[in-house]
Scaffold this motif. Structure first.
Motif, PDB file in Angstrom:
ATOM      1  N   LYS A 103      -3.635  -0.075 -25.694  1.00 57.00           N
ATOM      2  CA  LYS A 103      -4.836   0.689 -25.342  1.00 57.00           C
ATOM      3  C   LYS A 103      -5.463   0.128 -24.072  1.00 57.00           C
ATOM      4  N   GLU A 104      -5.520  -1.212 -23.978  1.00 52.92           N
ATOM      5  CA  GLU A 104      -6.086  -1.826 -22.775  1.00 52.92           C
ATOM      6  C   GLU A 104      -5.242  -1.494 -21.552  1.00 52.92           C
ATOM      7  N   LEU A 107      -6.062   2.064 -20.504  1.00 57.46           N
ATOM      8  CA  LEU A 107      -7.369   2.110 -19.849  1.00 57.46           C
ATOM      9  C   LEU A 107      -7.303   1.524 -18.445  1.00 57.46           C
ATOM     10  N   LYS A 110      -5.974   3.688 -15.845  1.00 61.72           N
ATOM     11  CA  LYS A 110      -6.902   4.735 -15.410  1.00 61.72           C
ATOM     12  C   LYS A 110      -8.128   4.141 -14.718  1.00 61.72           C
ATOM     13  N   PHE A 112     -10.231   1.917 -16.103  1.00 62.15           N
ATOM     14  CA  PHE A 112     -11.309   1.712 -17.068  1.00 62.15           C
ATOM     15  C   PHE A 112     -11.226   0.342 -17.722  1.00 62.15           C
ATOM     16  N   SER A 113     -12.370  -0.165 -18.107  1.00 64.48           N
ATOM     17  CA  SER A 113     -12.459  -1.308 -19.015  1.00 64.48           C
ATOM     18  C   SER A 113     -13.025  -0.750 -20.318  1.00 64.48           C
ATOM     19  N   ALA A 114     -13.088  -1.551 -21.353  1.00 67.77           N
ATOM     20  CA  ALA A 114     -13.628  -1.084 -22.630  1.00 67.77           C
ATOM     21  C   ALA A 114     -15.071  -0.612 -22.478  1.00 67.77           C
ATOM     22  N   GLU A 117     -15.123   2.747 -20.619  1.00 63.05           N
ATOM     23  CA  GLU A 117     -14.649   3.809 -21.511  1.00 63.05           C
ATOM     24  C   GLU A 117     -15.759   4.228 -22.486  1.00 63.05           C
ATOM     25  N   TYR A 120     -18.307   6.274 -20.682  1.00 66.89           N
ATOM     26  CA  TYR A 120     -17.750   7.591 -20.359  1.00 66.89           C
ATOM     27  C   TYR A 120     -17.722   8.483 -21.600  1.00 66.89           C
ATOM     28  N   LYS A 121     -17.312   7.905 -22.738  1.00 67.31           N
ATOM     29  CA  LYS A 121     -17.276   8.675 -23.986  1.00 67.31           C
ATOM     30  C   LYS A 121     -18.669   9.172 -24.358  1.00 67.31           C
ATOM     31  N   GLY A 126     -15.974  11.955 -24.796  1.00 69.81           N
ATOM     32  CA  GLY A 126     -14.616  11.453 -24.994  1.00 69.81           C
ATOM     33  C   GLY A 126     -13.534  12.302 -24.373  1.00 69.81           C
ATOM     34  N   PHE A 128     -11.145  13.117 -21.638  1.00 67.88           N
ATOM     35  CA  PHE A 128     -10.537  12.470 -20.477  1.00 67.88           C
ATOM     36  C   PHE A 128      -9.693  13.454 -19.656  1.00 67.88           C
TER      37      PHE A 128
END
Length: 160
Positions: A103-104, A107, A110, A112-114, A117, A120-121, A126, A128
Motif C-alpha cells: 500500500k505504501e 501511495l 502516486k 502520496f504519504s499516509a 492520502e 485527500y480521502k 476517497g 482517486f
C-alpha cells in the motif's frame, strides 16, 4: 633507505586514494519506475528504466543528476531524488521494521504519504479517479520543449 620507505608509502597512499576515487558509488533506486535518461534533464530521452530497490553504479555527478549504469549495461542519467544510499527491501506481507508495504508503495508511486492520502480521502471522498487519470497523461520531450519555448521558459539543468 628512509627516503625509499617514505616514497613507497606515499606511492601506495596515492594508488589507494586513486583507486578509491575512481571506484563507482553504489546507490539504490527509491522510486517505483526510475527513468534513466540520455542527458541530465527531465526532457532527456529515456534510454532505460530501473525499478524500486535496484542497485545502480554512480559514475559521475552533475548538479542534481547522477550518471549511472544499471544491470544489463544501460548507462544514463537519473535525478538524485530517485536514488538513495541506503539498501531498500520490499516486504511481501506483514511489514518488518524498515520495510515498505504494498500500500505504501502504491501511495508513493502516486506521490502520496499516509497523511496526504487521509486528507485527500476526507476532501474527495476517497475517489482517486482524477489521480489515476493524471498518471495516464504523457507528453513527448519535443512537445514539452515547444511548450516551454512558447512561454519563454528556460529549462534548468541539462535541457538547455
Amino acid at each position: 633507505m628512509r627516503s625509499r620507505k617514505l616514497a613507497f608509502v606515499l606511492a601506495l597512499a596515492l594508488c589507494l586514494g586513486t583507486a578509491w576515487a575512481i571506484a563507482a558509488k553504489v546507490m539504490s533506486v527509491s522510486v517505483r519506475d526510475g527513468q534513466v535518461r540520455e542527458t541530465p534533464s527531465f526532457l532527456g530521452k529515456i534510454v532505460g528504466k530501473a525499478t524500486y530497490g535496484q542497485s545502480v553504479d554512480v559514475l559521475e555527478e552533475q548538479g542534481d543528476w547522477s550518471k549511472v549504469t544499471v544491470s544489463g549495461g544501460v548507462a544514463g542519467w537519473m535525478h538524485k531524488t530517485a536514488l538513495t544510499t541506503g539498501k531498500l527491501a520490499m516486504s511481501g506481507g506483514s511489514a518488518a521494521p524498515g520495510s515498505v508495504s504494498g500500500k505504501e508503495m502504491a501511495l508513493a508511486g502516486k506521490g502520496f504519504s499516509a497523511e496526504v492520502e487521509a486528507d485527500y480521502k476526507r476532501s474527495h471522498g476517497g475517489n482517486f479517479a482524477a489521480v489515476d487519470a493524471m498518471e495516464q497523461v504523457s507528453y513527448t520531450p519535443a512537445a514539452l520543449l515547444a511548450f516551454l519555448s512558447k512561454g519563454d521558459v528556460k529549462p534548468q539543468g541539462g535541457g538547455r
